[in-house]
Design a protein around this motif. Structure first.
Motif, PDB file in Angstrom:
ATOM      1  N   VAL A 178      16.512  -5.980   2.190  1.00 23.24           N
ATOM      2  CA  VAL A 178      15.494  -6.738   0.769  1.00 23.24           C
ATOM      3  C   VAL A 178      15.284  -6.465  -0.608  1.00 23.24           C
ATOM      4  N   ASP A 179      15.165  -7.018  -1.460  1.00 20.59           N
ATOM      5  CA  ASP A 179      15.397  -6.083  -2.290  1.00 20.59           C
ATOM      6  C   ASP A 179      13.331  -6.156  -2.944  1.00 20.59           C
ATOM      7  N   SER A 180      12.899  -5.150  -4.160  1.00 24.24           N
ATOM      8  CA  SER A 180      11.438  -5.440  -3.836  1.00 24.24           C
ATOM      9  C   SER A 180      10.875  -7.328  -4.235  1.00 24.24           C
ATOM     10  N   ALA A 181      11.657  -7.151  -5.629  1.00 31.01           N
ATOM     11  CA  ALA A 181      11.346  -8.695  -6.190  1.00 31.01           C
ATOM     12  C   ALA A 181      11.273  -9.342  -5.033  1.00 31.01           C
ATOM     13  N   ALA A 182      12.029  -9.815  -4.152  1.00 28.60           N
ATOM     14  CA  ALA A 182      12.515 -10.946  -3.166  1.00 28.60           C
ATOM     15  C   ALA A 182      10.974 -10.622  -2.010  1.00 28.60           C
ATOM     16  N   SER A 183      10.462  -9.610  -1.720  1.00 25.23           N
ATOM     17  CA  SER A 183       9.235  -9.084  -0.852  1.00 25.23           C
ATOM     18  C   SER A 183       8.016  -9.357  -1.906  1.00 25.23           C
ATOM     19  N   ALA A 184       7.848  -8.534  -2.294  1.00 21.81           N
ATOM     20  CA  ALA A 184       6.635  -9.572  -2.931  1.00 21.81           C
ATOM     21  C   ALA A 184       6.657 -11.293  -2.894  1.00 21.81           C
ATOM     22  N   ASP A 185       7.651 -11.449  -3.720  1.00 20.32           N
ATOM     23  CA  ASP A 185       7.127 -13.318  -3.628  1.00 20.32           C
ATOM     24  C   ASP A 185       7.736 -13.649  -2.709  1.00 20.32           C
TER      25      ASP A 185
ATOM     26  N   SER B 265       4.274  -3.369  -3.782  1.00 21.65           N
ATOM     27  CA  SER B 265       4.158  -1.834  -3.864  1.00 21.65           C
ATOM     28  C   SER B 265       4.112  -1.663  -2.171  1.00 21.65           C
ATOM     29  N   LEU B 266       5.447  -2.773  -1.824  1.00 18.31           N
ATOM     30  CA  LEU B 266       5.659  -2.971   0.031  1.00 18.31           C
ATOM     31  C   LEU B 266       6.525  -2.320   0.126  1.00 18.31           C
TER      32      LEU B 266
ATOM     33  N   PHE C 134       7.375  -5.835   6.381  1.00 15.23           N
ATOM     34  CA  PHE C 134       6.783  -5.118   5.640  1.00 15.23           C
ATOM     35  C   PHE C 134       5.086  -5.889   6.254  1.00 15.23           C
ATOM     36  N   VAL C 135       4.165  -5.084   5.943  1.00 12.40           N
ATOM     37  CA  VAL C 135       2.893  -5.347   6.257  1.00 12.40           C
ATOM     38  C   VAL C 135       2.403  -5.579   4.924  1.00 12.40           C
ATOM     39  N   LEU C 136       1.370  -6.592   5.406  1.00 11.77           N
ATOM     40  CA  LEU C 136       0.041  -7.307   4.332  1.00 11.77           C
ATOM     41  C   LEU C 136      -0.838  -6.582   4.260  1.00 11.77           C
ATOM     42  N   SER C 137      -1.466  -5.678   3.642  1.00 12.94           N
ATOM     43  CA  SER C 137      -2.807  -5.327   3.821  1.00 12.94           C
ATOM     44  C   SER C 137      -3.742  -4.914   2.860  1.00 12.94           C
ATOM     45  N   ASP C 138      -4.567  -4.800   3.267  1.00 12.67           N
ATOM     46  CA  ASP C 138      -5.525  -3.285   2.203  1.00 12.67           C
ATOM     47  C   ASP C 138      -5.263  -2.051   3.065  1.00 12.67           C
ATOM     48  N   GLY C 139      -4.676  -2.081   3.820  1.00 13.27           N
ATOM     49  CA  GLY C 139      -4.830  -0.764   4.837  1.00 13.27           C
ATOM     50  C   GLY C 139      -5.326  -0.933   5.735  1.00 13.27           C
ATOM     51  N   SER C 140      -6.243  -1.777   6.085  1.00 12.30           N
ATOM     52  CA  SER C 140      -6.646  -2.310   7.434  1.00 12.30           C
ATOM     53  C   SER C 140      -5.654  -2.395   8.883  1.00 12.30           C
ATOM     54  N   THR C 141      -6.617  -2.486   9.759  1.00 11.94           N
ATOM     55  CA  THR C 141      -6.467  -3.152  11.261  1.00 11.94           C
ATOM     56  C   THR C 141      -5.813  -4.898  11.140  1.00 11.94           C
ATOM     57  N   ALA C 142      -6.605  -5.649  10.045  1.00 12.35           N
ATOM     58  CA  ALA C 142      -6.188  -6.500  10.301  1.00 12.35           C
ATOM     59  C   ALA C 142      -5.028  -7.220   9.105  1.00 12.35           C
TER      60      ALA C 142
END
Length: 217
Positions: free
Chosen positions: A110-117, A183-184, A191-199
């Motif tokens: 998966v390219d970065s553009a696709a993951s960001a979208d 930045s994923l 791919f983990v979508l978070s601010d760095g927390s466990t949620a």
């Protein structure tokens, strides 16, 4: 003597009549011959004209037929060209659909553009607290890690039944909103979508497409 003169006169008359008759016959025969000759000439002329006309029609037909054959051939070949163009268009459409659908072999393809979208689509669903929209982005079964009650949700109906309040907790909503889609990085898990927390919300390649595969609290 008078009898002799009468006989001679009669003979002379007969000779004259015979001569006249022969002359009439000859004249009639000659007239007939002339008529027959003229008729034969007329017939020959008409026959010649007919043959010439037929020859002309044959040549005209010969001139027309090749052209007609070429036109007929062109009409027959046209559908083949149309089918070829249609086949090319279909292949292009299928190829375009595959790229749009994002048929990937794994997370690293998966390219970065696709993951960001895709990440932004998740952020929009969470920000709106739209459980239907989030379900559309999810592949089932999906892991949902509620504190003290973690497990797998097997279907869309079961996921919707959990309710928006239970899924969109304040911690999850804040963490997903603060994530940076650009930045994923891919991993074996996805791919983990978070601010760095466990949620967080994890998405990965499922059956060749990106989809939500886990939600943690």
């Amino acid at each position: 003597m008078r009898k002799m003169n009468v006989w001679i006169a009669a003979v002379a008359a007969g000779v004259m009549i015979t001569g006249c008759g022969q002359s009439t016959v000859q004249d009639t025969t000659a007239a007939v011959s002339v008529q027959e000759t003229e008729t034969d000439e007329i017939i020959e002329i008409e026959s010649s004209e007919t043959e010439a006309a037929e020859a002309g029609e044959t040549e005209a037909a010969s001139d027309v037929r090749p052209s007609e054959s070429k036109e007929a051939g062109a009409e027959i070949e046209a559908p083949a060209e149309t089918q070829t163009e249609a086949g090319t268009a279909e292949q292009a459409e299928v190829s375009g659909n595959q790229e749009t659908a994002g048929e990937y072999e794994d997370n690293f393809a998966v390219d970065s553009a696709a993951s960001a979208d895709f990440a932004r689509q998740i952020q929009a669903a969470v920000a709106e607290k739209d459980l239907e929209k989030l379900a559309d982005l999810t592949a089932f079964p999906v892991y949902v890690g509620f504190p003290g009650d973690s497990g797998s949700v097997d279907s869309r109906e079961e996921f919707i039944a959990l309710g928006a309040d239970k899924i969109f907790t304040p911690e999850l909503t804040a963490s997903v909103a603060a994530a940076d889609p650009d930045s994923l990085s891919p991993s074996m898990a996805g791919f983990v979508l978070s601010d760095g927390s466990t949620a967080n919300i994890i998405f990965s390649v499922r059956d060749g497409m990106l989809a939500v595969s886990g939600i943690n609290y």
